[in-house]
Design an enzyme around this catalytic site. Sequence first.
Site: not given
Length: 455
Positions: A305, A348, A354, A363, A378, A384
């Site tokens: 990803h 991560h 964010e 989502y 976050h 998160h």
Amino acid sequence: MNQDTSFVVAASRAKYNEGYMPGFGNDFETEALEGALPIGQNSPQRCPYGLYAEQFSGSPFTAPRSANERSWLYRMRPTVQHIGLFTPIDFPLWTSAPNRARAPLPLGPLRWDPAPIPVDEDLDFLSGMRTITTAGDVETQTGFAAHVYLVTRSMTDDYFYNADGELLVVPEVGQLRFFTEMGLIDIAPGEIAVIPRGVKFKVLLPGEAARGYVCENYGAKFACPERGPIGANCLANRRDFLTPVAAYEERDGADCRMVIKWCGGFHETRIEHSPLDVVAWHGNYAPYKYNLRHFSPVGPILYDHADPSIFTVLTAPSETPGTANIDFVIFPPRWLVAEHSFRPPWYHLNIMSEFMGLIEGVYDAKPEGFVPGGMSLHNCMLPHGPDAEAFYKASRANLAPQKLADTLAFMFETRFPQHVTTYAAELPTLQATYLNVWKGLSKQFDPGRRVWNGA
């Protein structure tokens, strides 16, 4: 016989651009009356139609050519006649950084359901602004504030400009029309508008009510991100940004209110005419809109990803290369094709903070509890990632090509910690059980089993 469709394509593009000029950061010129724009010079002794010439600077005079932002406006009255003796006023739910009255919330990830639109209240774009987080310092021109707006009526006799920063507006419910001094911008969910620092405007409500998000950027203005190895194409292509053509409002003898936001405070004065009196203008400092559906995503086509930065639409840089004051990132419809890979975002910790919102659909990393109109925070160095349901589903999925459709999420990402306002902390839509989304992640480690079977 093959039909020649070239004229159809041309007409379609012309209709799409009607009322706008395409291109990001271009030097534009436009006039609402033929001959209103002086030719060959900026400030003639006498302007056509008895207009006044006025330079509008969005950067220091000595900024490098590549960063120099200015436009010349030809207007019925200079801006010195659009102001008067100002009186301080208050919009108590519109907060600027630094937020001195920080909400006493426990440290950790936060998420909210949508704020209800109070259809029985009289709220325009200014009185309906609700600050959720602040970051940085408005007086040092660093950081930003994240807001939601709840609008139930138009601004008819009120006009506004923000001396503190530019406004990036992200509709989620309903349409808005921005009547700016440089032209008209219409936006609906799936589009954005950017109103630069200092541009005067009022907001009209074509429908019954509207809700959305606003990023108030105190720092360097938004720009298209560098593509690096991606090359010349994809992401947000510059040709798809639209700047309005000149349009003016002539109102004499009216009772109008001019509101200014300056260093975090609000001030008003009364004037007897509309400040939206620009008949012609030219330059590269102007408002614009963009259709997020035109974003051309790139991504992993073999494994893993990729970083979310590949979905950056606009970035407001800082003095540190590669570290943004704010990035505006979206997660649009796209194909997932990565082989033998965990396809959702990974878990991560991030040096960036964010603020996230959802415009439509679902989502993929948070399929439950995060709905259109909702938002999450976050903050930097707080962990998160996907909730338990998303993790187990992605870990066991058949990795055939999958289309993520009917989805559009976004993120305001900043290098600064974001502090929650009292309003946001006391919202009844704050999810007290948000942390529970990770409780179902059980320990999978087994030293005697090298290959996990997904049980």
